[in-house]
Design a protein around this motif. Structure first.
Motif, PDB file in Angstrom:
ATOM      1  N   HIS A   7       0.700   7.297   3.033  1.00 30.62           N
ATOM      2  CA  HIS A   7       0.721   8.117   1.829  1.00 30.62           C
ATOM      3  C   HIS A   7       2.005   7.749   1.103  1.00 30.62           C
ATOM      4  N   PRO A   8       1.940   7.481  -0.213  1.00 37.65           N
ATOM      5  CA  PRO A   8       3.123   6.992  -0.919  1.00 37.65           C
ATOM      6  C   PRO A   8       4.343   7.901  -0.837  1.00 37.65           C
ATOM      7  N   LEU A   9       4.137   9.213  -0.613  1.00 36.58           N
ATOM      8  CA  LEU A   9       5.272  10.129  -0.521  1.00 36.58           C
ATOM      9  C   LEU A   9       5.915  10.143   0.857  1.00 36.58           C
ATOM     10  N   SER A  10       5.241   9.621   1.853  1.00 44.55           N
ATOM     11  CA  SER A  10       5.778   9.659   3.214  1.00 44.55           C
ATOM     12  C   SER A  10       7.005   8.761   3.334  1.00 44.55           C
ATOM     13  N   PRO A  11       8.154   9.305   3.734  1.00 40.40           N
ATOM     14  CA  PRO A  11       9.328   8.447   3.919  1.00 40.40           C
ATOM     15  C   PRO A  11       9.121   7.448   5.050  1.00 40.40           C
ATOM     16  N   PHE A  12       8.311   7.817   6.036  1.00 42.33           N
ATOM     17  CA  PHE A  12       8.033   6.906   7.140  1.00 42.33           C
ATOM     18  C   PHE A  12       7.235   5.708   6.640  1.00 42.33           C
ATOM     19  N   ALA A  13       6.268   5.955   5.770  1.00 40.34           N
ATOM     20  CA  ALA A  13       5.508   4.855   5.175  1.00 40.34           C
ATOM     21  C   ALA A  13       6.380   4.037   4.231  1.00 40.34           C
ATOM     22  N   GLN A  14       7.263   4.694   3.502  1.00 41.47           N
ATOM     23  CA  GLN A  14       8.135   3.979   2.574  1.00 41.47           C
ATOM     24  C   GLN A  14       9.038   2.993   3.317  1.00 41.47           C
ATOM     25  N   LYS A  15       9.528   3.394   4.478  1.00 40.67           N
ATOM     26  CA  LYS A  15      10.354   2.476   5.279  1.00 40.67           C
ATOM     27  C   LYS A  15       9.612   1.179   5.554  1.00 40.67           C
ATOM     28  N   VAL A  16       8.377   1.319   6.008  1.00 34.90           N
ATOM     29  CA  VAL A  16       7.587   0.154   6.379  1.00 34.90           C
ATOM     30  C   VAL A  16       7.267  -0.695   5.150  1.00 34.90           C
ATOM     31  N   LYS A  17       6.912  -0.045   4.044  1.00 33.05           N
ATOM     32  CA  LYS A  17       6.582  -0.793   2.832  1.00 33.05           C
ATOM     33  C   LYS A  17       7.780  -1.589   2.328  1.00 33.05           C
ATOM     34  N   ILE A  18       8.948  -1.001   2.369  1.00 30.95           N
ATOM     35  CA  ILE A  18      10.137  -1.720   1.931  1.00 30.95           C
ATOM     36  C   ILE A  18      10.351  -2.962   2.798  1.00 30.95           C
ATOM     37  N   ALA A  19      10.183  -2.814   4.113  1.00 27.36           N
ATOM     38  CA  ALA A  19      10.340  -3.961   5.015  1.00 27.36           C
ATOM     39  C   ALA A  19       9.308  -5.040   4.707  1.00 27.36           C
ATOM     40  N   LEU A  20       8.065  -4.638   4.462  1.00 29.44           N
ATOM     41  CA  LEU A  20       7.019  -5.606   4.131  1.00 29.44           C
ATOM     42  C   LEU A  20       7.331  -6.342   2.828  1.00 29.44           C
ATOM     43  N   PHE A  21       7.791  -5.601   1.828  1.00 32.18           N
ATOM     44  CA  PHE A  21       8.171  -6.227   0.561  1.00 32.18           C
ATOM     45  C   PHE A  21       9.340  -7.195   0.766  1.00 32.18           C
ATOM     46  N   GLU A  22      10.333  -6.765   1.526  1.00 35.55           N
ATOM     47  CA  GLU A  22      11.518  -7.602   1.755  1.00 35.55           C
ATOM     48  C   GLU A  22      11.144  -8.903   2.464  1.00 35.55           C
ATOM     49  N   LYS A  23      10.209  -8.827   3.387  1.00 34.62           N
ATOM     50  CA  LYS A  23       9.807 -10.000   4.149  1.00 34.62           C
ATOM     51  C   LYS A  23       8.732 -10.824   3.432  1.00 34.62           C
ATOM     52  N   GLY A  24       8.222 -10.302   2.323  1.00 33.95           N
ATOM     53  CA  GLY A  24       7.211 -11.028   1.576  1.00 33.95           C
ATOM     54  C   GLY A  24       5.883 -11.138   2.303  1.00 33.95           C
ATOM     55  N   ILE A  25       5.536 -10.121   3.070  1.00 38.92           N
ATOM     56  CA  ILE A  25       4.293 -10.125   3.842  1.00 38.92           C
ATOM     57  C   ILE A  25       3.203  -9.438   3.025  1.00 38.92           C
ATOM     58  N   PRO A  26       2.122 -10.113   2.706  1.00 38.05           N
ATOM     59  CA  PRO A  26       1.033  -9.478   1.941  1.00 38.05           C
ATOM     60  C   PRO A  26       0.388  -8.359   2.767  1.00 38.05           C
ATOM     61  N   PHE A  27       0.035  -7.270   2.096  1.00 40.92           N
ATOM     62  CA  PHE A  27      -0.639  -6.170   2.775  1.00 40.92           C
ATOM     63  C   PHE A  27      -1.408  -5.349   1.757  1.00 40.92           C
ATOM     64  N   GLU A  28      -2.405  -4.642   2.263  1.00 36.44           N
ATOM     65  CA  GLU A  28      -3.142  -3.694   1.444  1.00 36.44           C
ATOM     66  C   GLU A  28      -2.921  -2.303   2.006  1.00 36.44           C
ATOM     67  N   THR A  29      -3.125  -1.284   1.190  1.00 34.80           N
ATOM     68  CA  THR A  29      -2.861   0.084   1.628  1.00 34.80           C
ATOM     69  C   THR A  29      -4.108   0.949   1.489  1.00 34.80           C
ATOM     70  N   GLU A  30      -4.141   1.980   2.309  1.00 33.98           N
ATOM     71  CA  GLU A  30      -5.187   2.992   2.210  1.00 33.98           C
ATOM     72  C   GLU A  30      -4.616   4.313   2.696  1.00 33.98           C
ATOM     73  N   THR A  31      -4.967   5.385   2.018  1.00 35.62           N
ATOM     74  CA  THR A  31      -4.557   6.722   2.440  1.00 35.62           C
ATOM     75  C   THR A  31      -5.688   7.350   3.237  1.00 35.62           C
ATOM     76  N   PRO A  32      -5.440   7.726   4.491  1.00 32.97           N
ATOM     77  CA  PRO A  32      -6.514   8.284   5.309  1.00 32.97           C
ATOM     78  C   PRO A  32      -6.860   9.710   4.894  1.00 32.97           C
ATOM     79  N   ASN A  33      -8.099  10.076   5.102  1.00 24.91           N
ATOM     80  CA  ASN A  33      -8.528  11.453   4.876  1.00 24.91           C
ATOM     81  C   ASN A  33      -8.281  12.219   6.174  1.00 24.91           C
ATOM     82  N   ALA A  34      -7.013  12.475   6.445  1.00 20.12           N
ATOM     83  CA  ALA A  34      -6.643  13.030   7.746  1.00 20.12           C
ATOM     84  C   ALA A  34      -5.801  14.286   7.636  1.00 20.12           C
TER      85      ALA A  34
END
Length: 259
Positions: A7-34
């Motif tokens: 979820h874009p507001l999750s700081p835990f998810a933001q940590k991972v996304k920043i690392a993925l962006f920094e490393k230049g690793i392609p990824f797709e996202t999905e928000t679970p209905n959870a």
């Protein structure tokens, strides 16, 4: 391609996304209905119904720190951890403080300001307590930063991506590092970084429609997780009645039992 459940507001998810962006690793996202508290297929991916979770082919990984470790092991360049073992331990401890102490305070503020769990004197008391606690965390982070440009040292890394989501969230609530502080200068510095901007902008965009959330919570259609440190914050900060009312109305949940 990697798939990040988030979820874009999750700081835990933001940590991972920043690392993925920094490393230049392609990824797709999905928000679970959870987030209704019921059993969902997402339990097979994340046994606590939490984000983020990462899927790499047949492999599924949950917990933001475990995901960061996996990314560092599989894609070691550019490195997010500093080379010396002592420095690695230092930034991991910074991450731990932010994940298990700072996050709970921001989460509590959101419970009051966004989800309207309290009003009047109780809300004022909880928000004042949170502001005092955040000031204490900022003082600790100021000491941890010291004369460094980044929490990682000379370059951006693990320590910085672990701190930014939390300090930035406090900023959204109007609680900023003191003017002229090293922490304030650091926040301005990293906020201009492309990986951080992309993550923060996605979080801000997801705030559309938050005015509907209190009614959804009251109706039990959106169930907030009171996990370990969050529950502790609410109890020790004076919000016991919020917890009891949430249990009664079934609009809070705890971790799912594993079996």
């Amino acid at each position: 391609m990697l798939k990040l459940w988030e979820h874009p507001l999750s700081p835990f998810a933001q940590k991972v996304k920043i690392a993925l962006f920094e490393k230049g690793i392609p990824f797709e996202t999905e928000t679970p209905n959870a987030f209704t508290g019921g059993t969902t297929d997402y339990l097979k991916i994340s046994p606590r119904l939490e984000v983020p979770a990462l899927q790499d082919g047949e492999l599924t990984i949950f917990d933001s720190t475990v995901i960061l470790e996996y990314l560092e092991d599989k894609w070691p360049r550019p490195a997010m951890l500093p080379p010396p073992p002592a420095e690695r331990a230092r930034v991991r401890m910074i991450e731990e403080i932010c994940d298990t102490y700072y996050e709970a305070i921001n989460w509590g503020v959101m419970e009051i300001k966004v989800f309207k769990r309290a009003s009047g004197d109780l809300a004022d008391a909880l928000l004042a307590r949170a502001a005092s606690q955040i000031a204490g965390v900022h003082a600790r982070l100021e000491r941890e930063l010291g004369e460094r440009q980044f929490f990682n040292g000379e370059s951006f890394g693990w320590g910085d991506l672990s701190v930014h989501p939390y300090v930035n969230t406090s900023k959204l609530y109007g609680i900023l590092p003191p003017d002229g502080s090293r922490l304030a200068a650091w926040l301005d510095r990293v906020a201009a970084r492309e990986s951080v901007k992309r993550s923060a902008e996605a979080g801000a965009q997801s705030l559309t429609g938050v005015g509907q959330l209190p009614a959804l919570v009251e109706a039990g259609r959106f169930v907030r997780q009171y996990r370990d440190h969050r529950l502790e914050w609410m109890l020790r900060s004076g919000g016991l009645e919020i917890v009891l009312r949430g249990i009664e109305k079934k609009n809070i949940r705890f971790s799912t039992e594993i079996g």
